[in-house]
Design an enzyme around this catalytic site. Structure first.
Site, PDB file in Angstrom:
ATOM      1  N   LEU A 106       1.028  -1.083   0.011  1.00 24.94           N
ATOM      2  CA  LEU A 106       0.211   0.091   0.043  1.00 24.94           C
ATOM      3  C   LEU A 106       1.096   1.260  -0.015  1.00 24.94           C
ATOM      4  CD1 LEU A 106      -3.115  -0.749   2.464  1.00 24.94           C
ATOM      5  CD2 LEU A 106      -2.999  -0.904   0.031  1.00 24.94           C
ATOM      6  N   ASP A 107       0.459   2.217  -0.792  1.00 23.22           N
ATOM      7  CA  ASP A 107       1.323   3.470  -0.907  1.00 23.22           C
ATOM      8  C   ASP A 107       1.467   4.151   0.724  1.00 23.22           C
ATOM      9  OD1 ASP A 107       1.489   3.007  -3.452  1.00 23.22           O
ATOM     10  OD2 ASP A 107      -0.282   4.446  -3.904  1.00 23.22           O
TER      11      ASP A 107
END
Ligand code: URA
Length: 248
Positions: A106-107
């Site tokens: 996930l960023d």
């Protein structure tokens, strides 16, 4: 004596990472066999015969697999270390002895559902495109996407010379300046959701992963985690959808 297997498979069996990620670690020179750095993928390991090290720590077979669902806060990286010193997701797990790693990424500025495990085979099945594990996100985007733009995403859109698979979309809330949408995809291309909305001219302002398959956060607050049971894992592979599709 156990039969030989490839180094990347051995690392994944021992709970270091998925096979794909283990290959990256090997290429980065982080893996040693009997004291020697190995960067080629062909190396065979006979368990019990050679000593394998990852980041200079000896790798041994894990006794038990563990599966964790974390509600990742923004500002945390999903790598196991960060040269820039930003907080890493595993620092949120207190009292977990096993060496777990995130399944996918996930960023930094994305929050929400993140699975962590030491089960390389399960991680591999979730990440492998053939299993089409769905991931559902809530995205707040700039502006008000028109139906035609939404349909482009639903059908598939050209991103970096390759079409995306059809996406499932629901408009949750239309505001004056932003729109909140729920989108389900089953591919895992880097920053895919952001790139998809960017491509239709509605950049993402904030992004949250709500679920893997039918495994949702289910009341888990930000920064908290829970240990999953077998029945929870089955939900990951369910391809039933969580909400009504736009225009259907
Ligand atoms: N898609 C993105 O753009 N970012 C994420 O963090 C996950 C999916």
């Amino acid at each position: 004596m156990a039969s030989p297997l490839r180094l990347q498979k051995y690392l994944s069996r021992c709970g270091i990472a998925s096979r794909r990620k283990a290959e990256e670690y090997i290429a980065q020179g982080r893996v040693k066999v009997d004291g020697k750095v190995i960067t080629s993928m062909g190396q065979q390991i006979t368990p019990g015969k050679q000593k394998v090290y990852f980041d200079n720590k000896e790798v041994t077979a894990e006794e038990q697999f563990i599966y964790i669902l974390l509600n990742k806060p923004k500002g945390y990286v999903t790598t196991l270390s960060d040269p820039q010193g930003r907080p890493i997701v595993t620092s949120l797990l207190s009292g977990i002895q096993e060496r777990v790693y995130p399944v996918g990424r996930l960023d930094l500025d994305t929050e929400g559902a993140l699975l962590l495990t030491n089960d390389g085979d399960l991680a591999q099945s979730i990440l492998h495109p053939s299993h089409e594990v769905t991931k559902t996100y809530e995205a707040e985007v700039k502006g008000q996407p028109a139906s035609a733009a939404i349909q482009r995403l639903q059908k598939g859109i050209l991103l970096e010379k390759k079409m995306t698979a059809p996406a499932r979309i629901q408009v949750k809330r239309r505001g004056k300046k932003t729109t909140v949408m729920v989108i389900t995809i089953h591919e895992g291309r880097k920053r895919q959701v952001k790139k998809m909305f960017q491509a239709i001219g509605h950049p993402v302002i904030s992004l949250k992963r709500l679920a893997y398959g039918k495994l949702t956060l289910d009341g888990l607050s930000i920064g908290k985690y829970k240990i999953l049971q077998k029945k929870d894992l089955q939900k990951i592979f369910s391809n039933k959808f969580l909400y009504k599709h736009e225009n259907s």
